[in-house]
Motif scaffolding. Structure first.
Motif, PDB file in Angstrom:
ATOM      1  N   UNK A   1      -3.051   8.532  -0.878  1.00 50.47           N
ATOM      2  CA  UNK A   1      -1.744   9.178  -0.922  1.00 50.47           C
ATOM      3  C   UNK A   1      -1.828  10.651  -1.315  1.00 50.47           C
ATOM      4  N   UNK A   2      -2.944  11.066  -1.927  1.00 47.16           N
ATOM      5  CA  UNK A   2      -3.114  12.461  -2.345  1.00 47.16           C
ATOM      6  C   UNK A   2      -3.686  13.333  -1.236  1.00 47.16           C
ATOM      7  N   UNK A   3      -4.009  12.747  -0.096  1.00 47.41           N
ATOM      8  CA  UNK A   3      -4.537  13.543   1.011  1.00 47.41           C
ATOM      9  C   UNK A   3      -3.503  14.545   1.512  1.00 47.41           C
ATOM     10  N   UNK A   4      -3.990  15.673   2.030  1.00 46.45           N
ATOM     11  CA  UNK A   4      -3.078  16.664   2.596  1.00 46.45           C
ATOM     12  C   UNK A   4      -2.376  16.109   3.833  1.00 46.45           C
ATOM     13  N   UNK A   5      -3.152  15.431   4.683  1.00 47.26           N
ATOM     14  CA  UNK A   5      -2.578  14.823   5.889  1.00 47.26           C
ATOM     15  C   UNK A   5      -2.350  13.344   5.623  1.00 47.26           C
ATOM     16  N   UNK A   6      -1.134  13.027   5.253  1.00 46.93           N
ATOM     17  CA  UNK A   6      -0.825  11.656   4.842  1.00 46.93           C
ATOM     18  C   UNK A   6      -0.612  10.760   6.064  1.00 46.93           C
ATOM     19  N   UNK A   7      -0.902   9.484   5.934  1.00 47.56           N
ATOM     20  CA  UNK A   7      -0.689   8.557   7.053  1.00 47.56           C
ATOM     21  C   UNK A   7       0.793   8.283   7.284  1.00 47.56           C
ATOM     22  N   UNK A   8       1.122   7.897   8.504  1.00 47.78           N
ATOM     23  CA  UNK A   8       2.484   7.462   8.802  1.00 47.78           C
ATOM     24  C   UNK A   8       2.707   6.025   8.337  1.00 47.78           C
ATOM     25  N   UNK A   9       1.627   5.256   8.305  1.00 50.26           N
ATOM     26  CA  UNK A   9       1.724   3.846   7.931  1.00 50.26           C
ATOM     27  C   UNK A   9       0.370   3.417   7.371  1.00 50.26           C
TER      28      UNK A   9
ATOM     29  N   UNK B   1       4.504   3.294  -6.783  1.00 47.36           N
ATOM     30  CA  UNK B   1       5.880   2.889  -6.462  1.00 47.36           C
ATOM     31  C   UNK B   1       6.750   4.016  -5.889  1.00 47.36           C
ATOM     32  N   UNK B   2       6.691   5.249  -6.425  1.00 45.22           N
ATOM     33  CA  UNK B   2       7.567   6.294  -5.867  1.00 45.22           C
ATOM     34  C   UNK B   2       7.155   6.771  -4.479  1.00 45.22           C
ATOM     35  N   UNK B   3       5.921   6.426  -4.033  1.00 47.59           N
ATOM     36  CA  UNK B   3       5.405   7.026  -2.807  1.00 47.59           C
ATOM     37  C   UNK B   3       5.170   6.058  -1.657  1.00 47.59           C
ATOM     38  N   UNK B   4       5.092   4.768  -1.951  1.00 48.57           N
ATOM     39  CA  UNK B   4       4.797   3.808  -0.888  1.00 48.57           C
ATOM     40  C   UNK B   4       5.501   2.490  -1.184  1.00 48.57           C
ATOM     41  N   UNK B   5       5.866   1.781  -0.139  1.00 53.52           N
ATOM     42  CA  UNK B   5       6.523   0.486  -0.287  1.00 53.52           C
ATOM     43  C   UNK B   5       5.913  -0.522   0.682  1.00 53.52           C
ATOM     44  N   UNK B   6       5.976  -1.793   0.336  1.00 52.20           N
ATOM     45  CA  UNK B   6       5.445  -2.833   1.224  1.00 52.20           C
ATOM     46  C   UNK B   6       6.487  -3.116   2.310  1.00 52.20           C
ATOM     47  N   UNK B   7       6.203  -2.639   3.498  1.00 56.45           N
ATOM     48  CA  UNK B   7       7.089  -2.848   4.642  1.00 56.45           C
ATOM     49  C   UNK B   7       7.190  -4.326   4.985  1.00 56.45           C
ATOM     50  N   UNK B   8       6.105  -5.054   4.734  1.00 62.00           N
ATOM     51  CA  UNK B   8       6.124  -6.486   4.985  1.00 62.00           C
ATOM     52  C   UNK B   8       4.760  -7.097   4.743  1.00 62.00           C
ATOM     53  N   UNK B   9       4.761  -8.388   4.420  1.00 60.80           N
ATOM     54  CA  UNK B   9       3.528  -9.165   4.298  1.00 60.80           C
ATOM     55  C   UNK B   9       3.451 -10.085   5.516  1.00 60.80           C
ATOM     56  N   UNK B  10       2.366  -9.980   6.254  1.00 58.60           N
ATOM     57  CA  UNK B  10       2.191 -10.761   7.473  1.00 58.60           C
ATOM     58  C   UNK B  10       1.032 -11.734   7.262  1.00 58.60           C
ATOM     59  N   UNK B  11       1.291 -13.010   7.431  1.00 56.43           N
ATOM     60  CA  UNK B  11       0.264 -14.030   7.281  1.00 56.43           C
ATOM     61  C   UNK B  11      -0.102 -14.570   8.657  1.00 56.43           C
ATOM     62  N   UNK B  12      -1.377 -14.470   8.984  1.00 55.78           N
ATOM     63  CA  UNK B  12      -1.877 -14.932  10.280  1.00 55.78           C
ATOM     64  C   UNK B  12      -2.446 -16.343  10.113  1.00 55.78           C
ATOM     65  N   UNK B  13      -2.022 -17.249  10.973  1.00 62.59           N
ATOM     66  CA  UNK B  13      -2.425 -18.656  10.902  1.00 62.59           C
ATOM     67  C   UNK B  13      -3.216 -19.020  12.155  1.00 62.59           C
ATOM     68  N   UNK B  14      -4.332 -19.707  11.958  1.00 65.39           N
ATOM     69  CA  UNK B  14      -5.102 -20.254  13.076  1.00 65.39           C
ATOM     70  C   UNK B  14      -4.429 -21.560  13.497  1.00 65.39           C
TER      71      UNK B  14
END
Length: 357
Positions: free
Chosen positions: A89-97, A121-134
């Motif tokens: 998160x401290x990088x100059x070029x931050x990710x979109x996701x 907490x002030x800088x990133x949030x969990x957009x969602x938890x995805x569970x992959x099932x075989x």
């Protein structure tokens, strides 16, 4: 504030469910969105990270992929994950996701809770938890329960009061989910798929959405942009471990979480002259020794590219992913994952013999 936060997607699922394959597909369809990856391995060889680095997606460079190989991410949140996130998160070029792939043995709940850390907490949030099932594995009964038999055993033996670690892990990953991907749906018919859907649904106290997929192919629009802010709902997603910890705490007892039930090791096997024959022999080795998961790379003489080998039970996929780099030492290296009493020495010998045969 919510709109200013970088969204993060946590992708979890049992060993071999298809998490890495789904992420490769996601990267190839991300339409220029800059995605940073945090990959957590169980074992000593960073296979998933190397596979993702070989995907060739322009929107996710090698610098955007961070591997955590010091153990299960749920056990090293403070030591590894939080410093990694803060550095990202401290990088100059931050990710979109940000996409986080947990190991197949990780409890998602401690990881999601870590997003409430003051520096995150002030800088990133969990957009969602995805569970992959075989889906095919579940349909084959690997996680099916005979409730009547289990109840009879419990009445006769107090030691069987708790379900197996594999069972608990599967249910914990489902309980944490905002979206469940029933992967490998093409390997079973519609009737069995509906049975899997019902089985998965009753294993979670929550009611997450479910989608089906084959080969991990899920559109990015389905996976990203869920907007769940999952870290704010962590109290409703407690794992078996957390519930046992709460109960032990109330009783004045200690309770610890570890992965002593599992073991992993790396086998270096040299060049593979006949990959088809080698894979057929791997199926026998996996079956004979109850190997849960096998994954890695093989050196095929005369081929300029690495051969990726991914096995879940006796189902083995293989493909050439990228050329060997200049100066890279060619070789075959496989991670073997099984229960704690797995016969490491015998399996190592068998794999090396199969490679040289």
């Amino acid at each position: 504030m919510q709109g200013q936060k970088i969204p993060a997607t946590v992708i979890t699922g049992f060993l071999g469910a298809g998490k890495t394959t789904m992420i490769r597909h996601l990267l190839s369809k991300a339409d220029g969105r800059r995605i940073a990856l945090i990959v957590n391995e169980f074992g000593d060889l960073g296979v998933d990270g190397d596979v993702l680095k070989g995907c060739g997606a322009e929107n996710c460079t090698e610098d955007d992929i961070v591997e955590l190989t010091n153990g299960c991410i749920c056990c090293t949140v403070a030591d590894d994950f939080i410093p990694t996130m803060e550095k990202l998160l401290d990088r100059d070029e931050k990710p979109d996701h940000i996409v986080i792939e947990t190991s197949g043995l990780a409890l998602p709940q401690p990881l999601v809770a870590a997003f409430n850390w003051p520096g995150i907490k002030p800088r990133v949030t969990v957009d969602g938890v995805i569970t992959v099932v075989d889906s095919a594995a579940v349909a084959d009964g690997r996680f099916a329960e005979d409730h009547e038999r289990l109840d009879a055993q419990r009445r006769d033996d107090d030691a069987l009061d708790h379900e197996s670690p594999l069972e608990e892990l599967f249910e914990d990953q489902l309980t944490a989910a905002d979206l469940i991907v029933l992967n490998k749906a093409d390997l079973i018919d519609d009737t069995r798929l509906e049975a899997v859907r019902s089985d998965v649904a009753v294993r979670s106290k929550r009611s997450p959405a479910m989608v089906t997929a084959k080969g991990g192919e899920v559109p990015p629009a389905v996976l990203l942009g869920l907007g769940m802010e999952s870290e704010a709902d962590i109290a409703n997603r407690k794992s078996h471990h957390e519930r046992a910890h709460d109960a032990a705490h109330e009783a004045g007892e200690d309770h610890h979480h570890d992965h002593d039930e599992f073991d992993s090791f790396v086998v270096e096997a040299g060049a593979i002259a006949d990959p088809d024959r080698f894979i057929e022999q791997l199926k026998s080795i996996i079956s004979d020794h109850d190997v849960l998961r096998l994954k890695g790379f093989a050196d095929v003489p005369g081929k300029p590219m690495r051969l990726v080998i991914q096995a879940v039970g006796t189902r083995i996929d293989s493909y050439f992913d990228r050329p060997w780099s200049v100066g890279e030492v060619r070789g075959s290296r496989l991670v073997v994952i099984g229960l704690h009493d797995i016969d490491k020495s015998t399996i190592e010998t068998a794999i090396r013999q199969a490679a040289g045969g």
